[in-house]
Enzyme design. Structure first.
Site, PDB file in Angstrom:
ATOM      1  N   GLU A   1      -2.523  -9.251   3.755  1.00 19.70           N
ATOM      2  CA  GLU A   1      -2.800  -9.779   5.107  1.00 19.70           C
ATOM      3  C   GLU A   1      -4.295  -9.708   5.409  1.00 19.70           C
ATOM      4  O   GLU A   1      -4.739 -10.186   6.452  1.00 19.70           O
ATOM      5  CB  GLU A   1      -1.997  -8.996   6.156  1.00 19.70           C
ATOM      6  CG  GLU A   1      -2.581  -7.674   6.621  1.00 19.70           C
ATOM      7  CD  GLU A   1      -2.505  -6.546   5.588  1.00 19.70           C
ATOM      8  OE1 GLU A   1      -1.995  -6.794   4.478  1.00 19.70           O
ATOM      9  OE2 GLU A   1      -2.959  -5.429   5.879  1.00 19.70           O
TER      10      GLU A   1
ATOM     11  N   CYS B   1       0.819  -1.218   0.000  1.00 20.23           N
ATOM     12  CA  CYS B   1       0.000   0.000   0.000  1.00 20.23           C
ATOM     13  C   CYS B   1       0.855   1.272   0.000  1.00 20.23           C
ATOM     14  O   CYS B   1       1.407   1.620  -1.025  1.00 20.23           O
ATOM     15  CB  CYS B   1      -1.005  -0.049   1.144  1.00 20.23           C
ATOM     16  SG  CYS B   1      -2.575   0.655   0.608  1.00 20.23           S
TER      17      CYS B   1
ATOM     18  N   HIS C   1      -3.981  -5.176   0.392  1.00 19.52           N
ATOM     19  CA  HIS C   1      -3.547  -5.775   1.655  1.00 19.52           C
ATOM     20  C   HIS C   1      -3.588  -7.303   1.631  1.00 19.52           C
ATOM     21  O   HIS C   1      -4.638  -7.886   1.906  1.00 19.52           O
ATOM     22  CB  HIS C   1      -4.415  -5.243   2.796  1.00 19.52           C
ATOM     23  CG  HIS C   1      -4.120  -3.820   3.108  1.00 19.52           C
ATOM     24  ND1 HIS C   1      -3.213  -3.448   4.073  1.00 19.52           N
ATOM     25  CD2 HIS C   1      -4.559  -2.670   2.545  1.00 19.52           C
ATOM     26  CE1 HIS C   1      -3.116  -2.131   4.106  1.00 19.52           C
ATOM     27  NE2 HIS C   1      -3.934  -1.637   3.188  1.00 19.52           N
TER      28      HIS C   1
HETATM   29  N1  GLN Z   1      -3.324   1.715   3.300  1.00 14.83           N
HETATM   30  C1  GLN Z   1      -2.379   2.515   2.845  1.00 14.83           C
HETATM   31  O1  GLN Z   1      -1.186   2.296   3.007  1.00 14.83           O
HETATM   32  C2  GLN Z   1      -2.849   3.774   2.170  1.00 14.83           C
HETATM   33  C3  GLN Z   1      -1.781   4.528   1.439  1.00 14.83           C
HETATM   34  C4  GLN Z   1      -2.147   5.977   1.192  1.00 14.83           C
HETATM   35  N2  GLN Z   1      -2.346   6.656   2.435  1.00 14.83           N
HETATM   36  C5  GLN Z   1      -3.389   6.069   0.336  1.00 14.83           C
HETATM   37  O2  GLN Z   1      -4.418   6.490   0.810  1.00 14.83           O
HETATM   38  O3  GLN Z   1      -3.360   5.738  -0.837  1.00 14.83           O
END
Ligand code: GLN
Length: 446
Positions: free
Chosen positions: A422, A336, A420
């Protein structure tokens, strides 16, 4: 508020429970009912198995507002930057709070969502209309705190029914000073966000603030270009050794422990990323977001993980520099925010999406083999594939909008995912990605 079940009391039919009955909340029947409107209670289940689990002496948890709540009148406002005002009822903390409103389509896992540090600065609106029915428990925390700005839901469950529940959602949020609102038209707000994009909003229970005042506050606040990572990262390095609990481990017996030393950069890391890596045989050192690349390389790790995290990935150039100094020297995995930092370290650019992806039902395609996973996602920004240099490969796309969902740079032993693996909450389809990272470290080791 906890109450003790005094006796086993099966009920098969019941409508319109009288107020006196409502007040005797210690009656275990309450576990079988959900409030619909004032004085109207609907029987949720007549299945024997449901009340057979209730033994005399077990503890049930009922919201401290349980009796008054159906009669509660609106005491909160959500004022959006587009000028719309949504009246609602408050739960959790009171006060005035500003944040960016995003909607999450997960059907379950509100506690994991509340404790995902990537929601810092945001109000999470759950599209699933009924929230709070399983309460909260100590095992479902994804971090040590709730970093989000607030919670917006349609209907707050009047009571909880789950064998792990130790507290109601309302009491939990109040203790953590997080505002929540319910009895608000979450479908209408979601449609607005889908049409106009994410909006800044102000939540307030303060009657002395005028609507104009709150609107001004929303208009003057911005989340773009702000470093939110520093506020959620750990202060000092620490070791992590907890695996996924054996009760929840769905790949039993496949993993060995401690074979690979991984340095995990904490940009707002979720505990289940650490648990999955440990279950896959990693010994982990978690380091703060500002931990120098040189110190990491000195430890000669087998791999480095760049975690998820809140806010604008373009607002943290120091983290991009750290990633730049590490890639090519040791296998890396980005999740992410980590993926977005890797994209920038390679020379690419990130952009803000209209309303982002938040939920446990996002289809992604692995372009290398055509496999489609249903994934858990939470992001508002994405990497622009056109900005990436030669050698960087888009490995995954989100099938809803074809946005970049994964990258690899085989020569640099680098892999990253925009979503994600996980899950927590969400489907486990993408767990294989951790195995891929292990392979990357294995091939580098020999
Ligand atoms: N879950 C995250 O790592 C989000 C990454 C970043 N803050 C976004 O909104 O794209």
């Amino acid at each position: 508020m906890a109450a003790t079940v005094s006796k086993f009391c099966p009920t098969t039919t019941l409508e319109n429970i009288k107020e006196s009955r409502l007040k005797s909340l210690r009656n275990p029947n309450m576990l079988l009912f959900s409030g619909t409107s004032a004085m109207q209670y609907r029987l949720l289940s007549t299945k024997e198995s449901n009340y057979q689990k209730l033994k005399a002496g077990s503890t049930i948890y009922a919201d401290s507002m349980d009796v008054e709540r159906p009669w509660k009148t609106s005491d909160a406002r959500l004022v959006l930057e587009d000028g719309s005002i949504w009246r609602a009822k408050s739960f959790g903390a009171t006060g005035t709070q500003v944040g960016e409103v995003v909607f999450n389509t997960s059907l379950t896992g509100y506690q994991e969502i509340l404790t995902d540090p990537s929601y810092a600065g945001q109000f999470v609106l759950m599209t699933n209309p009924h929230i709070g029915n399983t309460g909260v428990n100590p095992d479902d925390e994804e971090s040590s705190q709730c970093f989000l700005g607030g919670l917006i839901i349609r209907s707050l469950s009047i009571c909880t029914s789950n064998w792990r529940c130790t507290e109601t959602l309302g009491d939990y949020l109040a203790k953590r000073n997080i505002m929540g609102i319910y009895d608000v038209d979450t479908r209408a707000i979601t449609r607005r966000l889908r049409q106009d994009g994410s909006l800044i909003g102000v939540l307030s229970t303060d009657d002395s603030r005028t609507d104009e005042d709150l609107l001004e506050m929303a208009k003057n606040w911005n989340i773009v270009g702000v470093d939110l990572i520093t506020g959620v990262s750990c202060d000092a390095p620490y070791e992590w050794s907890e695996k996924t609990d054996s009760e929840w481990e769905f790949k039993r017996g496949q993993h060995s422990t401690g074979e690979y030393h991984v340095i995990a950069y904490d940009f707002g890391i979720k505990h289940n990323i650490l648990r999955r890596l440990t279950s896959y045989g990693c010994k982990i050192t978690v380091v703060p977001s500002t931990w120098p690349a040189s110190e990491t390389l000195k430890l000669k790790p087998d791999g480095v993980l760049f975690s998820n995290g809140p806010g604008d990935p373009a607002a943290v150039p120091y983290a991009v520099e750290t990633v730049k100094d590490i890639i090519g020297k040791v296998p890396v995995f980005g999740i992410c925010m980590g993926h977005q930092l890797i994209g920038q370290a390679l020379g690419g650019k990130t952009f803000k999406m209209k309303f982002g992806h938040h939920g446990g039902n996002h289809p992604v395609c692995d372009l290398r083999n055509g496999r489609v996973d249903i994934s858990a996602q939470n992001h508002n920004y994405a990497v622009d594939p056109a900005s990436l240099p030669e050698g960087a490969e888009v490995t995954h796309i989100n099938l809803n909008d074809n946005s970049c969902a994964g990258l690899a740079f085989p020569k640099l032993k680098l892999m990253s995912l925009q979503y994600h693996p996980e899950s927590s909450p969400g489907p486990h389809d993408s767990d294989l990605a951790f195995g891929e990272f292990i392979e990357l470290m294995k091939t580098n080791k020999v």
